[in-house]
Design a protein around this motif. Structure first.
Motif, PDB file in Angstrom:
ATOM      1  N   ALA A 179       0.834  -1.201   0.000  1.00 39.03           N
ATOM      2  CA  ALA A 179       0.000   0.000   0.000  1.00 39.03           C
ATOM      3  C   ALA A 179       0.869   1.252   0.000  1.00 39.03           C
ATOM      4  CB  ALA A 179      -0.929  -0.011   1.209  1.00 39.03           C
ATOM      5  N   ALA A 180       1.925   1.259   0.813  1.00 36.49           N
ATOM      6  CA  ALA A 180       2.819   2.413   0.871  1.00 36.49           C
ATOM      7  C   ALA A 180       3.536   2.635  -0.456  1.00 36.49           C
ATOM      8  CB  ALA A 180       3.827   2.224   1.996  1.00 36.49           C
ATOM      9  N   ALA A 181       3.742   1.552  -1.214  1.00 45.43           N
ATOM     10  CA  ALA A 181       4.411   1.642  -2.518  1.00 45.43           C
ATOM     11  C   ALA A 181       3.450   2.014  -3.639  1.00 45.43           C
ATOM     12  CB  ALA A 181       5.112   0.324  -2.835  1.00 45.43           C
ATOM     13  N   GLY A 182       2.160   2.159  -3.315  1.00 42.98           N
ATOM     14  CA  GLY A 182       1.215   2.628  -4.317  1.00 42.98           C
ATOM     15  C   GLY A 182       0.280   1.595  -4.888  1.00 42.98           C
ATOM     16  N   ALA A 183       0.293   0.371  -4.353  1.00 43.08           N
ATOM     17  CA  ALA A 183      -0.626  -0.650  -4.861  1.00 43.08           C
ATOM     18  C   ALA A 183      -2.068  -0.216  -4.615  1.00 43.08           C
ATOM     19  CB  ALA A 183      -0.365  -1.994  -4.202  1.00 43.08           C
ATOM     20  N   ASP A 184      -2.892  -0.320  -5.643  1.00 46.61           N
ATOM     21  CA  ASP A 184      -4.301   0.049  -5.538  1.00 46.61           C
ATOM     22  C   ASP A 184      -5.203  -1.159  -5.314  1.00 46.61           C
ATOM     23  OD1 ASP A 184      -4.053   2.940  -6.266  1.00 46.61           O
ATOM     24  OD2 ASP A 184      -3.297   2.089  -8.143  1.00 46.61           O
ATOM     25  N   VAL A 185      -4.814  -2.301  -5.887  1.00 44.59           N
ATOM     26  CA  VAL A 185      -5.662  -3.489  -5.884  1.00 44.59           C
ATOM     27  C   VAL A 185      -4.791  -4.714  -5.642  1.00 44.59           C
ATOM     28  CG1 VAL A 185      -7.282  -4.898  -7.228  1.00 44.59           C
ATOM     29  CG2 VAL A 185      -7.228  -2.414  -7.555  1.00 44.59           C
ATOM     30  N   ILE A 186      -5.277  -5.652  -4.823  1.00 42.88           N
ATOM     31  CA  ILE A 186      -4.633  -6.949  -4.645  1.00 42.88           C
ATOM     32  C   ILE A 186      -5.622  -8.007  -5.114  1.00 42.88           C
ATOM     33  CG2 ILE A 186      -3.432  -8.500  -3.077  1.00 42.88           C
ATOM     34  CD1 ILE A 186      -2.182  -5.742  -3.087  1.00 42.88           C
ATOM     35  N   LEU A 187      -5.262  -8.756  -6.150  1.00 47.87           N
ATOM     36  CA  LEU A 187      -6.105  -9.839  -6.650  1.00 47.87           C
ATOM     37  C   LEU A 187      -5.598 -11.169  -6.117  1.00 47.87           C
ATOM     38  CD1 LEU A 187      -6.514  -8.924 -10.450  1.00 47.87           C
ATOM     39  CD2 LEU A 187      -7.970  -8.265  -8.529  1.00 47.87           C
ATOM     40  N   SER A 188      -6.519 -12.040  -5.733  1.00 45.76           N
ATOM     41  CA  SER A 188      -6.122 -13.348  -5.208  1.00 45.76           C
ATOM     42  C   SER A 188      -7.177 -14.391  -5.543  1.00 45.76           C
ATOM     43  CB  SER A 188      -5.906 -13.277  -3.690  1.00 45.76           C
ATOM     44  OG  SER A 188      -7.102 -12.914  -3.024  1.00 45.76           O
ATOM     45  N   GLY A 189      -6.882 -15.628  -5.156  1.00 46.95           N
ATOM     46  CA  GLY A 189      -7.804 -16.747  -5.345  1.00 46.95           C
ATOM     47  C   GLY A 189      -7.856 -17.568  -4.069  1.00 46.95           C
ATOM     48  N   HIS A 190      -7.701 -18.882  -4.211  1.00 50.53           N
ATOM     49  CA  HIS A 190      -7.517 -19.831  -3.109  1.00 50.53           C
ATOM     50  C   HIS A 190      -8.788 -20.168  -2.342  1.00 50.53           C
ATOM     51  CE1 HIS A 190      -5.230 -22.160  -0.253  1.00 50.53           C
ATOM     52  NE2 HIS A 190      -5.655 -21.424   0.766  1.00 50.53           N
ATOM     53  N   VAL A 191      -9.660 -19.197  -2.079  1.00 50.37           N
ATOM     54  CA  VAL A 191     -10.808 -19.470  -1.215  1.00 50.37           C
ATOM     55  C   VAL A 191     -12.037 -19.946  -1.990  1.00 50.37           C
ATOM     56  CG1 VAL A 191     -10.004 -17.875   0.548  1.00 50.37           C
ATOM     57  CG2 VAL A 191     -11.590 -17.061  -1.198  1.00 50.37           C
ATOM     58  N   HIS A 192     -11.986 -19.894  -3.328  1.00 50.69           N
ATOM     59  CA  HIS A 192     -13.036 -20.450  -4.201  1.00 50.69           C
ATOM     60  C   HIS A 192     -14.356 -19.685  -4.151  1.00 50.69           C
ATOM     61  CE1 HIS A 192     -11.169 -24.708  -4.910  1.00 50.69           C
ATOM     62  NE2 HIS A 192     -10.242 -23.784  -4.739  1.00 50.69           N
ATOM     63  N   ASP A 193     -14.377 -18.551  -3.525  1.00 51.00           N
ATOM     64  CA  ASP A 193     -15.547 -17.675  -3.519  1.00 51.00           C
ATOM     65  C   ASP A 193     -15.078 -16.248  -3.776  1.00 51.00           C
ATOM     66  OD1 ASP A 193     -17.906 -19.266  -2.998  1.00 51.00           O
ATOM     67  OD2 ASP A 193     -17.150 -19.588  -0.969  1.00 51.00           O
ATOM     68  N   PRO A 194     -15.837 -15.479  -4.551  1.00 48.48           N
ATOM     69  CA  PRO A 194     -15.426 -14.092  -4.814  1.00 48.48           C
ATOM     70  C   PRO A 194     -15.659 -13.188  -3.614  1.00 48.48           C
ATOM     71  CG  PRO A 194     -17.527 -14.556  -5.876  1.00 48.48           C
ATOM     72  CD  PRO A 194     -17.055 -15.857  -5.279  1.00 48.48           C
ATOM     73  N   PHE A 195     -14.843 -12.141  -3.524  1.00 52.12           N
ATOM     74  CA  PHE A 195     -15.047 -11.100  -2.525  1.00 52.12           C
ATOM     75  C   PHE A 195     -14.451  -9.804  -3.054  1.00 52.12           C
ATOM     76  CE2 PHE A 195     -11.071 -13.244  -1.346  1.00 52.12           C
ATOM     77  CZ  PHE A 195     -10.188 -12.180  -1.244  1.00 52.12           C
ATOM     78  N   ASP A 196     -14.876  -8.696  -2.482  1.00 51.05           N
ATOM     79  CA  ASP A 196     -14.400  -7.372  -2.883  1.00 51.05           C
ATOM     80  C   ASP A 196     -14.451  -6.474  -1.654  1.00 51.05           C
ATOM     81  OD1 ASP A 196     -13.792  -4.954  -4.037  1.00 51.05           O
ATOM     82  OD2 ASP A 196     -15.387  -4.995  -5.538  1.00 51.05           O
ATOM     83  N   ILE A 197     -13.285  -6.150  -1.099  1.00 53.99           N
ATOM     84  CA  ILE A 197     -13.193  -5.442   0.175  1.00 53.99           C
ATOM     85  C   ILE A 197     -12.322  -4.202  -0.010  1.00 53.99           C
ATOM     86  CG2 ILE A 197     -12.399  -5.592   2.574  1.00 53.99           C
ATOM     87  CD1 ILE A 197     -12.627  -8.708   2.181  1.00 53.99           C
ATOM     88  N   ARG A 198     -12.795  -3.081   0.477  1.00 52.96           N
ATOM     89  CA  ARG A 198     -11.971  -1.864   0.525  1.00 52.96           C
ATOM     90  C   ARG A 198     -11.333  -1.809   1.909  1.00 52.96           C
ATOM     91  NH1 ARG A 198     -13.266   1.556  -3.802  1.00 52.96           N
ATOM     92  NH2 ARG A 198     -15.160   0.926  -4.920  1.00 52.96           N
TER      93      ARG A 198
END
Length: 243
Positions: A179-198
């Motif tokens: 986040a400090a380096a400027g990342a806006d979004v982190i995409l991942s998988g593994h849990v087999h269900d979608p989510f979208d969290i701010r």
């Protein structure tokens, strides 16, 4: 506008053939700017599973980046797991952890898998310092006016919205540095269900986005993928489920 399809946990060997055909048809008809696969391309990392996955991916004919998952490390062959864990990717080698620099979006990988760790469950995530430094270096090279997306297999932190814990060691600290380096979004998988969290961190909000699965191993959500659309500085995310 930049449009991306984010998919995860295809698990060739336990794949859902109807779901894969549906996704491939969407790519062919809609031509996204790229496809992001956040891990677990295979189920047991067998050579035949990678061969089938390779043939399927070759038909997509769009830029693809693949982040390895814990299921992509050899399961039955400990020698291969430790000495050459990604050798079976073969033709897919160029797509493994491939940064993508698109017109409005910069995509950089972060490895969270481990050949071994001092925990009983080796499927859990780990952010090692060398992997984090590589990702931070790539982030710093991204043009300032791009949406900066980091791709990894395991969610960096576990939240109440997730149906399965990833227990990613070093994940929370890594998220702060990203986040400090400027990342806006982190995409991942593994849990087999979608989510979208701010997620508020380092004085700003980082979007944590997880994809579902196109395998038989569904949990609470039907086979699905995420459609990411970035236009005029705004990212829209739509979960597209097979019906």
């Amino acid at each position: 506008m930049t449009r991306l399809f984010h998919v995860s946990d295809l698990h060739f060997g336990r794949e859902d053939e109807a779901a894969l055909a549906w996704f491939a048809a969407r790519v062919k008809d809609e031509r996204p700017d790229g496809v992001i696969i956040t891990g677990d391309l295979t189920y047991r990392a067998r050579s035949e599973e990678f061969a089938t996955a390779t043939a399927w991916l070759e038909q997509l004919k769009v830029p693809v980046t693949i982040e390895p998952g814990n299921h992509d490390l050899p399961y039955f062959n400990p020698i291969a797991r430790f000495l050459s864990p990604y050798q079976r990717y073969r033709k897919l080698e160029r797509a493994i952890e491939r940064p993508l620099d698109l017109e409005h979006v910069c995509i950089v990988p972060l490895k969270t898998t481990a050949r071994a760790q001092w925990r009983a469950n080796w499927s859990w995530g780990v952010v090692r310092p060398v992997s984090l430094v590589r990702t931070l270096t790539l982030l710093q090279a991204c043009p300032a006016n791009r949406l900066k997306i980091v791709t990894c297999h395991h969610p960096l932190i576990d939240t109440a919205d997730m149906t399965k814990a990833s227990n990613t060691r070093g994940g929370e600290a890594a998220l702060g540095r990203l986040a400090a380096a400027g990342a806006d979004v982190i995409l991942s998988g593994h849990v087999h269900d979608p989510f979208d969290i701010r997620h508020p961190i380092a004085g700003r909000a980082v979007r944590l986005i997880g994809a579902g699965t196109l395998s038989e191993r569904v949990r609470t959500t039907a086979p699905s993928f995420n459609e990411l659309s970035f236009l005029a500085g705004s990212l829209q995310v739509k979960v597209r489920m097979m019906t």
